[in-house]
Design a protein around this motif. Structure first.
Motif, PDB file in Angstrom:
ATOM      1  N   TRP A   1      40.771  15.427  45.212  1.00 57.96           N
ATOM      2  CA  TRP A   1      40.322  14.594  46.332  1.00 57.96           C
ATOM      3  C   TRP A   1      41.509  13.884  46.974  1.00 57.96           C
ATOM      4  O   TRP A   1      42.362  13.332  46.292  1.00 57.96           O
ATOM      5  CB  TRP A   1      39.283  13.594  45.833  1.00 57.96           C
ATOM      6  N   ARG A   2      41.562  13.886  48.312  1.00 55.08           N
ATOM      7  CA  ARG A   2      42.750  13.415  49.031  1.00 55.08           C
ATOM      8  C   ARG A   2      43.043  11.929  48.848  1.00 55.08           C
ATOM      9  O   ARG A   2      44.170  11.494  49.055  1.00 55.08           O
ATOM     10  CB  ARG A   2      42.624  13.753  50.512  1.00 55.08           C
ATOM     11  N   SER A   3      42.067  11.145  48.440  1.00 58.66           N
ATOM     12  CA  SER A   3      42.310   9.714  48.241  1.00 58.66           C
ATOM     13  C   SER A   3      43.280   9.443  47.099  1.00 58.66           C
ATOM     14  O   SER A   3      43.842   8.357  47.006  1.00 58.66           O
ATOM     15  CB  SER A   3      40.992   8.992  47.956  1.00 58.66           C
TER      16      SER A   3
ATOM     17  N   ARG B   1      34.691   6.737  49.610  1.00 55.59           N
ATOM     18  CA  ARG B   1      35.642   7.321  48.668  1.00 55.59           C
ATOM     19  C   ARG B   1      37.050   7.379  49.233  1.00 55.59           C
ATOM     20  O   ARG B   1      37.889   8.137  48.757  1.00 55.59           O
ATOM     21  CB  ARG B   1      35.202   8.727  48.285  1.00 55.59           C
TER      22      ARG B   1
ATOM     23  N   ASP C   1      37.027   9.631  38.576  1.00 53.38           N
ATOM     24  CA  ASP C   1      36.096  10.479  39.306  1.00 53.38           C
ATOM     25  C   ASP C   1      35.112   9.584  40.034  1.00 53.38           C
ATOM     26  O   ASP C   1      34.948   8.412  39.689  1.00 53.38           O
ATOM     27  CB  ASP C   1      35.356  11.410  38.349  1.00 53.38           C
TER      28      ASP C   1
END
Length: 196
Positions: free
Chosen positions: A105-107, A81, A38
């Protein structure tokens, strides 16, 4: 006198974590192990909207492995990020074959391509995925430290924030695992560093 004790404590914790990191022993996960990831924003807050606003956006990136009720966090400071900033840390500190649990989250979308199993939880719908049971609550709980770091003015510079995160890592990796507690481990580390 108290300031010197706190400074020495920081110095010792940072030194111990630096040695652990460079020895290559600070890696988590593996086949059949879960690692939660996270990110959280650390920014210096202005009191009553007065003073100079911070133009830096420091993000704390946390990777947390839990095995046999023992937590092992790895906390890093990243500028952004994006996958370009997060993936090098994941590859360095999380062993291939680990199951990584994250939010949507797209990363994190390319974790499977890098050799990791990937479970996600959509926080807009629920905090624990009803099908897989995946959640990131333990790593998000680490971000409670933000209020303590802010109160100690520890997020004013990136180096000071990094030192605070090192102390948190030291507490979980070394301090809590001495039979007499963190203070005894600190004294042990000091004796080891400065033998008589």
């Amino acid at each position: 006198m108290y300031i010197y004790k706190v400074f020495f404590f920081f110095l010792r914790c940072v030194s111990a974590m630096s040695k652990l990191r460079h020895s290559g022993k600070m890696r988590v996960g593996g086949p059949h192990n879960f690692v939660m990831v996270d990110e959280s924003k650390f920014t210096h807050k202005r009191k009553y909207n007065r003073g100079r606003a911070s133009n830096r956006a420091s993000w704390g990136f946390g990777m947390l492995a839990i095995k046999n009720n023992r937590k092992k966090p790895i906390l890093k400071i990243v500028r952004h990020r994006s996958a370009n900033h997060l993936m090098p840390h994941i590859k360095r500190y999380v062993r291939c074959g680990s199951t990584i649990v994250s939010d949507g989250w797209r990363s994190y979308h390319h974790l499977r391509d890098e050799g990791y199993n990937h479970l996600t939880v959509n926080h807009k719908e629920c905090f624990v995925d009803p099908v897989t049971g995946a959640h990131t609550q333990n790593v998000e709980r680490l971000w409670v430290c933000k209020s303590t770091i802010w109160r100690l003015r520890g997020n004013r510079t990136e180096n000071l924030l990094r030192d605070h995160l090192n102390v948190i890592e030291w507490t979980y990796w070394r301090g809590n695992h001495h039979r007499s507690g963190p203070l005894a481990m600190l004294l042990h580390d000091i004796r080891k560093q400065y033998p008589v």
